[in-house]
Scaffold this active site. Structure first.
Site, PDB file in Angstrom:
ATOM      1  N   ASP A  11      43.333  48.973  29.907  1.00 26.06           N
ATOM      2  CA  ASP A  11      43.378  49.412  31.403  1.00 26.06           C
ATOM      3  C   ASP A  11      44.692  50.066  31.403  1.00 26.06           C
ATOM      4  O   ASP A  11      45.816  49.685  31.237  1.00 26.06           O
ATOM      5  CB  ASP A  11      43.555  48.197  32.346  1.00 26.06           C
ATOM      6  CG  ASP A  11      43.991  48.459  33.636  1.00 26.06           C
ATOM      7  OD1 ASP A  11      44.340  49.591  33.860  1.00 26.06           O
ATOM      8  OD2 ASP A  11      44.006  47.549  34.551  1.00 26.06           O
ATOM      9  N   TYR A  90      46.991  53.489  39.660  1.00 23.82           N
ATOM     10  CA  TYR A  90      47.784  52.084  39.915  1.00 23.82           C
ATOM     11  C   TYR A  90      48.032  51.495  38.482  1.00 23.82           C
ATOM     12  O   TYR A  90      47.058  51.255  37.748  1.00 23.82           O
ATOM     13  CB  TYR A  90      47.089  51.076  40.947  1.00 23.82           C
ATOM     14  CG  TYR A  90      47.989  50.029  41.216  1.00 23.82           C
ATOM     15  CD1 TYR A  90      49.168  50.236  41.752  1.00 23.82           C
ATOM     16  CD2 TYR A  90      47.722  48.667  40.598  1.00 23.82           C
ATOM     17  CE1 TYR A  90      49.997  49.090  42.227  1.00 23.82           C
ATOM     18  CE2 TYR A  90      48.343  47.700  40.989  1.00 23.82           C
ATOM     19  CZ  TYR A  90      49.653  47.937  41.809  1.00 23.82           C
ATOM     20  OH  TYR A  90      50.740  46.909  41.996  1.00 23.82           O
ATOM     21  N   TYR A 228      52.767  37.867  33.011  1.00 23.10           N
ATOM     22  CA  TYR A 228      51.454  38.282  33.368  1.00 23.10           C
ATOM     23  C   TYR A 228      51.456  39.555  33.376  1.00 23.10           C
ATOM     24  O   TYR A 228      52.152  40.656  33.586  1.00 23.10           O
ATOM     25  CB  TYR A 228      51.434  38.201  35.118  1.00 23.10           C
ATOM     26  CG  TYR A 228      50.211  38.737  35.586  1.00 23.10           C
ATOM     27  CD1 TYR A 228      49.051  38.084  35.499  1.00 23.10           C
ATOM     28  CD2 TYR A 228      50.426  39.798  36.463  1.00 23.10           C
ATOM     29  CE1 TYR A 228      47.902  38.596  35.976  1.00 23.10           C
ATOM     30  CE2 TYR A 228      49.255  40.475  36.889  1.00 23.10           C
ATOM     31  CZ  TYR A 228      47.953  40.042  36.715  1.00 23.10           C
ATOM     32  OH  TYR A 228      46.928  40.543  37.137  1.00 23.10           O
ATOM     33  N   LYS A 231      44.476  39.911  33.401  1.00 19.13           N
ATOM     34  CA  LYS A 231      43.397  39.093  32.553  1.00 19.13           C
ATOM     35  C   LYS A 231      42.834  40.245  31.532  1.00 19.13           C
ATOM     36  O   LYS A 231      43.008  41.190  31.463  1.00 19.13           O
ATOM     37  CB  LYS A 231      42.145  38.798  33.483  1.00 19.13           C
ATOM     38  CG  LYS A 231      42.344  37.640  34.158  1.00 19.13           C
ATOM     39  CD  LYS A 231      42.514  36.171  33.181  1.00 19.13           C
ATOM     40  CE  LYS A 231      42.800  35.139  33.879  1.00 19.13           C
ATOM     41  NZ  LYS A 231      43.071  33.819  33.174  1.00 19.13           N
TER      42      LYS A 231
HETATM   43  C1  F6R Z   1      43.111  40.789  38.379  1.00 19.66           C
HETATM   44  C2  F6R Z   1      43.548  42.053  38.881  1.00 19.66           C
HETATM   45  C3  F6R Z   1      43.853  42.176  40.264  1.00 19.66           C
HETATM   46  C4  F6R Z   1      45.343  42.087  40.467  1.00 19.66           C
HETATM   47  C5  F6R Z   1      45.764  42.093  42.087  1.00 19.66           C
HETATM   48  C6  F6R Z   1      47.432  42.095  42.201  1.00 19.66           C
HETATM   49  O1  F6R Z   1      42.760  40.565  37.088  1.00 19.66           O
HETATM   50  O2  F6R Z   1      43.615  42.933  38.163  1.00 19.66           O
HETATM   51  O3  F6R Z   1      43.189  41.094  41.186  1.00 19.66           O
HETATM   52  O4  F6R Z   1      46.031  41.086  40.040  1.00 19.66           O
HETATM   53  O5  F6R Z   1      45.053  43.255  42.593  1.00 19.66           O
HETATM   54  O6  F6R Z   1      47.667  43.056  41.763  1.00 19.66           O
HETATM   55  P1  F6R Z   1      49.198  43.797  41.807  1.00 19.66           P
HETATM   56  O7  F6R Z   1      50.151  42.418  41.445  1.00 19.66           O
HETATM   57  O8  F6R Z   1      49.280  44.627  40.652  1.00 19.66           O
HETATM   58  O9  F6R Z   1      49.578  43.955  43.158  1.00 19.66           O
HETATM   59 MG    MG Z   2      44.463  47.056  36.451  1.00 18.89          MG
HETATM   60 MG    MG Z   3      40.547  45.238  34.500  1.00 16.46          MG
END
Ligand code: F6R
Ligand code: MG
Ligand code: MG
Length: 365
Positions: A11, A90, A228, A231
């Site tokens: 990703d 993002y 973190y 995943k």
């Molecule tokens: C799960 C995933 C999303 C992000 C969520 C918060 O694997 O990719 O659910 O965890 O959108 O993302 P941030 O912390 O980047 O705003």
């Molecule tokens: Mg991502």
């Molecule tokens: Mg992904």
């Protein structure tokens, strides 16, 4: 002829949020893949996608964990990251955890599943790509495919499958591996693979051969990065037919959208929904987790395909069940078992909240 299939995924930026890959990143990946084929590094290539993850699907003669192939993938993801930055995507570069490539991709962020084998005269392969979940998500489907006669009737009535298969299982925390021989070791193996956050099926072999017939990616990013980073969103490849599970037996486990860890903020349980490539974009509560299946016939290393194997009406009931399960689990809000147990969550405020409240906790007699 002996060939190596390498599926390397990352990703490197989401469109929008963590839901999809921008077309410009896709183009950059294909530009690099086409050049590598022209330069003779690859025999052939294809590209797969699910959610915010993109997979380079490659055939070549260099074997697994090859420095040149891994460096090519790293350079491709780095070039895609530049495009992701240009388009303000993002989490641009989110899975590239180190500054520079060295040796192979182990511990560097991108996930990979590779196997070397002697190509059969007709070689059907299914490549599965999942988003918003972890490698242990493959445990139950792989168990069913190669060991469960209620899924795979070939284990009962095909003389070339009747002896069963061998499973290699990794302990991701203890960093050890073990081979189980099924059906003899079935109950022992289930003790372990029933805990998919720690024990993960890495390879499956025929009995009497060390040539893999199935392989998964097993990197756990949060263990590697110590923080973190999302995943791992795993991939796997399964060879089919002629003494191996038929294509339909390799797809059948996904008619049950079993519960996996991942979904919103990598911190929830949810159903793994099988989808066609048109529907590979997780949106509801950043999910639910989903899996696509790309079917190929290999010929002299050429990837003839893909066919969109879950883009079929026979998976509609599985999708409906997944959506009902998603509704049911969502109503638990921040409570387990929707939210993962503390030790498996990728986001937590527990240490900070604990610190803030420590003087308000009083001893209980
Ligand atoms: C799960 C995933 C999303 C992000 C969520 C918060 O694997 O990719 O659910 O965890 O959108 O993302 P941030 O912390 O980047 O705003
Ligand atoms: Mg991502
Ligand atoms: Mg992904």
């Amino acid at each position: 002829m002996e060939i190596t299939l390498s599926i390397i995924k990352a990703d490197v930026g989401g469109f929008v949020g963590h839901s999809d890959v921008h077309p410009a990143l896709r183009e950059k990946a294909v530009e690099h893949l086409a050049k590598a084929k022209k330069d003779g590094l690859l025999i052939d290539y294809s590209r797969g996608e699910v959610g915010d993850d993109i997979a380079l699907i490659m055939t070549h003669k260099k074997g697994i964990e090859d420095e040149e192939i891994h460096k090519f993938a790293w350079d491709t993801f780095t070039a895609m990251t530049e495009v992701a930055k240009e388009y303000g995507q993002y989490g641009a570069g989110q899975d590239l955890l180190v500054d520079a490539f060295s040796g192979n991709l182990k511990g560097m962020g991108p996930g990979f599943a590779e196997m070397t084998f002697e190509e059969r005269p007709a070689e059907p392969i299914i490549i599965y790509l999942a988003d918003k979940t972890e490698p242990g998500a493959w445990n139950m489907p792989l168990y069913k495919m190669f060991a469960d006669p209620f899924n795979t009737i070939g284990l009962v009535i095909d003389p070339s499958m009747h002896d069963g298969f061998r499973y290699e299982v990794l302990d991701l925390i203890g960093e050890k591996s073990i081979i189980f021989s099924l059906p003899e070791d079935m109950y022992d193996m289930l003790v372990f693979i029933g805990s998919p956050s720690r024990y993960v099926i890495k390879h499956i072999f025929r009995k009497g051969s060390d040539e893999p017939v199935a392989v998964t990616s097993t990197q756990r990013l949060f263990l590697m990065a110590g923080r973190y980073v999302g995943k791992d969103d795993p991939v796997m490849a399964v060879r089919c037919q002629s003494g191996l599970p038929a294509v339909g037996e390799a797809l059948e486990p996904f008619s049950f959208p079993h519960t996996v860890a991942g979904w919103m903020r990598g911190s929830h349980h949810g159903p793994l929904m099988p989808v066609g490539v048109e529907d590979d974009t997780p949106t509801r509560f950043d999910g639910p987790p989903r899996v696509v299946a790309l079917g190929f016939q290999l010929k002299d290393g050429r990837l003839i395909g893909p066919r969109d194997m879950f883009g079929d009406i026979s998976y509609d009931n599985a999708r409906r069940l997944a959506l009902d399960a998603a509704d049911y689990l969502r109503r638990h809000g921040p409570f387990e078992p929707h939210r993962l147990p503390q030790e498996e969550m990728e986001y937590t405020t527990m240490p900070a909240v604990m610190k803030k409240l420590k003087d308000r906790f009083k001893a209980v007699d």
